[in-house]
Design an enzyme around this catalytic site. Sequence first.
Site, PDB file in Angstrom:
ATOM      1  N   TYR A  83       0.032  -4.984 -11.255  1.00 54.10           N
ATOM      2  CA  TYR A  83       0.643  -6.320 -11.348  1.00 54.10           C
ATOM      3  C   TYR A  83       0.790  -6.765 -12.809  1.00 54.10           C
ATOM      4  CZ  TYR A  83      -0.493  -6.326  -6.371  1.00 54.10           C
ATOM      5  OH  TYR A  83      -0.589  -5.993  -5.043  1.00 54.10           O
ATOM      6  N   ASN A  98     -10.459  -4.753  -7.539  1.00 51.87           N
ATOM      7  CA  ASN A  98      -9.309  -3.840  -7.394  1.00 51.87           C
ATOM      8  C   ASN A  98      -8.555  -3.713  -8.727  1.00 51.87           C
ATOM      9  OD1 ASN A  98      -7.175  -2.280  -6.574  1.00 51.87           O
ATOM     10  ND2 ASN A  98      -6.739  -3.476  -4.722  1.00 51.87           N
ATOM     11  N   ALA A 101       0.843  -1.211   0.000  1.00 46.99           N
ATOM     12  CA  ALA A 101       0.000   0.000   0.000  1.00 46.99           C
ATOM     13  C   ALA A 101       0.870   1.250   0.000  1.00 46.99           C
ATOM     14  CB  ALA A 101      -0.932   0.017   1.218  1.00 46.99           C
ATOM     15  N   GLU A 112      -2.779 -12.538  -4.002  1.00 47.20           N
ATOM     16  CA  GLU A 112      -4.229 -12.453  -4.169  1.00 47.20           C
ATOM     17  C   GLU A 112      -4.625 -10.982  -4.260  1.00 47.20           C
ATOM     18  OE1 GLU A 112      -3.127 -14.715  -1.666  1.00 47.20           O
ATOM     19  OE2 GLU A 112      -3.418 -16.316  -3.138  1.00 47.20           O
TER      20      GLU A 112
HETATM   21  C1  LIG Z   1      -2.345  -0.307  -5.630  1.00 51.48           C
HETATM   22  C2  LIG Z   1      -1.407   0.831  -5.175  1.00 51.48           C
HETATM   23  C3  LIG Z   1      -0.345   0.246  -4.262  1.00 51.48           C
HETATM   24  C4  LIG Z   1      -0.741   1.458  -6.429  1.00 51.48           C
HETATM   25  O1  LIG Z   1       0.212   2.412  -5.966  1.00 51.48           O
HETATM   26  P1  LIG Z   1       0.514   3.757  -6.772  1.00 51.48           P
HETATM   27  O2  LIG Z   1       1.764   4.338  -6.211  1.00 51.48           O
HETATM   28  O3  LIG Z   1      -0.681   4.632  -6.775  1.00 51.48           O
HETATM   29  O4  LIG Z   1       0.730   3.207  -8.243  1.00 51.48           O
HETATM   30  P2  LIG Z   1       1.844   3.684  -9.281  1.00 51.48           P
HETATM   31  O5  LIG Z   1       1.834   5.148  -9.421  1.00 51.48           O
HETATM   32  O6  LIG Z   1       3.127   3.017  -8.960  1.00 51.48           O
HETATM   33  O7  LIG Z   1       1.239   3.078 -10.651  1.00 51.48           O
HETATM   34  C5  LIG Z   1       1.812   1.929 -11.253  1.00 51.48           C
HETATM   35  C6  LIG Z   1       0.782   1.318 -12.182  1.00 51.48           C
HETATM   36  O8  LIG Z   1      -0.390   0.957 -11.446  1.00 51.48           O
HETATM   37  C7  LIG Z   1      -1.539   1.170 -12.275  1.00 51.48           C
HETATM   38  N1  LIG Z   1      -2.320   2.291 -11.726  1.00 51.48           N
HETATM   39  C8  LIG Z   1      -1.962   3.157 -10.749  1.00 51.48           C
HETATM   40  N2  LIG Z   1      -2.970   4.009 -10.502  1.00 51.48           N
HETATM   41  C9  LIG Z   1      -3.973   3.683 -11.355  1.00 51.48           C
HETATM   42  C10 LIG Z   1      -5.281   4.187 -11.566  1.00 51.48           C
HETATM   43  N3  LIG Z   1      -5.752   5.224 -10.843  1.00 51.48           N
HETATM   44  N4  LIG Z   1      -6.047   3.607 -12.500  1.00 51.48           N
HETATM   45  C11 LIG Z   1      -5.609   2.549 -13.223  1.00 51.48           C
HETATM   46  N5  LIG Z   1      -4.358   2.014 -13.064  1.00 51.48           N
HETATM   47  C12 LIG Z   1      -3.557   2.580 -12.135  1.00 51.48           C
HETATM   48  C13 LIG Z   1      -1.005   1.541 -13.627  1.00 51.48           C
HETATM   49  O9  LIG Z   1      -0.742   0.340 -14.346  1.00 51.48           O
HETATM   50  C14 LIG Z   1       0.286   2.227 -13.260  1.00 51.48           C
HETATM   51  O10 LIG Z   1       1.212   2.256 -14.308  1.00 51.48           O
HETATM   52  P3  LIG Z   1       1.113   3.448 -15.435  1.00 51.48           P
HETATM   53  O11 LIG Z   1       1.152   4.737 -14.662  1.00 51.48           O
HETATM   54  O12 LIG Z   1       2.313   3.219 -16.295  1.00 51.48           O
HETATM   55  O13 LIG Z   1      -0.198   3.232 -16.120  1.00 51.48           O
HETATM   56  C15 LIG Z   1      -2.200   1.960  -4.441  1.00 51.48           C
HETATM   57  O14 LIG Z   1      -3.263   2.363  -5.262  1.00 51.48           O
HETATM   58  C16 LIG Z   1      -2.749   1.530  -3.083  1.00 51.48           C
HETATM   59  O15 LIG Z   1      -2.093   1.641  -2.060  1.00 51.48           O
HETATM   60  N6  LIG Z   1      -4.020   1.040  -3.079  1.00 51.48           N
HETATM   61  C17 LIG Z   1      -4.668   0.582  -1.836  1.00 51.48           C
HETATM   62  C18 LIG Z   1      -4.102  -0.734  -1.359  1.00 51.48           C
HETATM   63  C19 LIG Z   1      -4.177  -1.820  -2.424  1.00 51.48           C
HETATM   64  O16 LIG Z   1      -5.165  -1.977  -3.125  1.00 51.48           O
HETATM   65  N7  LIG Z   1      -3.088  -2.619  -2.501  1.00 51.48           N
HETATM   66  C20 LIG Z   1      -2.994  -3.753  -3.397  1.00 51.48           C
HETATM   67  C21 LIG Z   1      -3.462  -4.967  -2.689  1.00 51.48           C
HETATM   68  S1  LIG Z   1      -3.482  -6.414  -3.733  1.00 51.48           S
END
Ligand SMILES: CC(C)(COP(=O)(O)OP(=O)(O)OC[C@H]1O[C@@H](n2cnc3c(N)ncnc32)[C@H](O)[C@@H]1OP(=O)(O)O)[C@@H](O)C(=O)NCCC(=O)NCCS
Length: 225
Positions: free
Chosen positions: A155, A148, A110, A143
């Site tokens: 991933y 999500n 996260a 998982e």
């Molecule tokens: C999932 C999470 C960790 C992603 O972190 P983040 O720092 O926002 O993501 P990043 O900026 O590194 O983005 C990497 C990739 O994720 C995807 N992504 C990130 N934000 C996105 C959005 N709003 N919509 C669609 N894809 C998205 C894209 O593939 C992106 O790559 P791109 O920018 O080249 O398209 C974050 O949203 C989070 O903490 N979510 C809540 C917890 C969670 O769901 N964890 C995963 C549990 S399985």
Amino acid sequence: MKGQRPALRLRPMRVEDIPAVVQLDRLSFATPWSTSAFRHEVLGSNHSHMLILERAGTSQRSSPHTAASAGAREQRGWRAWWRGRSQPENPTGYGGLWVIEDEGHISTLAVQPNERGQRLGELILTALIQRALAAGAGYIVLEVRVSNHVAQALYRKYDFTIAERRPRYYADSEDAFTMRLDLGDDTSIHFQKRRAALWQHFATRQGLQDAYTESPWPEACAAPG
Ligand SMILES: CC(C)(COP(=O)(O)OP(=O)(O)OC[C@H]1O[C@@H](n2cnc3c(N)ncnc32)[C@H](O)[C@@H]1OP(=O)(O)O)[C@@H](O)C(=O)NCCC(=O)NCCS
């Protein structure tokens, strides 16, 4: 440099990080982990490699020698340094990995809500994959909730594919996808190139420090084996 954001640092999670991690976990997940679950991961598991991403310099961990020059000032310096050590600031993000024999399993990941969309989730994911490779994993599974789509996109970006759907996997009855990444030679080489480019991106812009992926596993966490 003036105006530059504090450097990003990757490091193993410590027990004193847990209260802030639990807060971020509650902001991030519908069914968050308990404090004791995080304590088990940090202190009680032989297989767990928990990670913290933080902005260096925000947690007041400078040496006491830089905080005070002599005598009473030095005493205050040590106290301030110790308070800083035992009360870390909010992490920018965190992640979890288990490695058992040749299986890596990403257990959690996260980023702070106000820090999302800056490739920091990607940074944590690549650190976990690199750590799994260093620990000898041949494949990685995880998982993710079927709803999500953001995490699934992250991933997929790193070549994970959906292996199966697990009905009512979560406590609130939502299904999960199991996603899998096989770490064959070609995948690993391709991954290393992408990780190097991402590391370069952060190193040049934000002075990335990595005390997680390649370092020997620290005493603060349970030693593997
Ligand atoms: C999932 C999470 C960790 C992603 O972190 P983040 O720092 O926002 O993501 P990043 O900026 O590194 O983005 C990497 C990739 O994720 C995807 N992504 C990130 N934000 C996105 C959005 N709003 N919509 C669609 N894809 C998205 C894209 O593939 C992106 O790559 P791109 O920018 O080249 O398209 C974050 O949203 C989070 O903490 N979510 C809540 C917890 C969670 O769901 N964890 C995963 C549990 S399985």
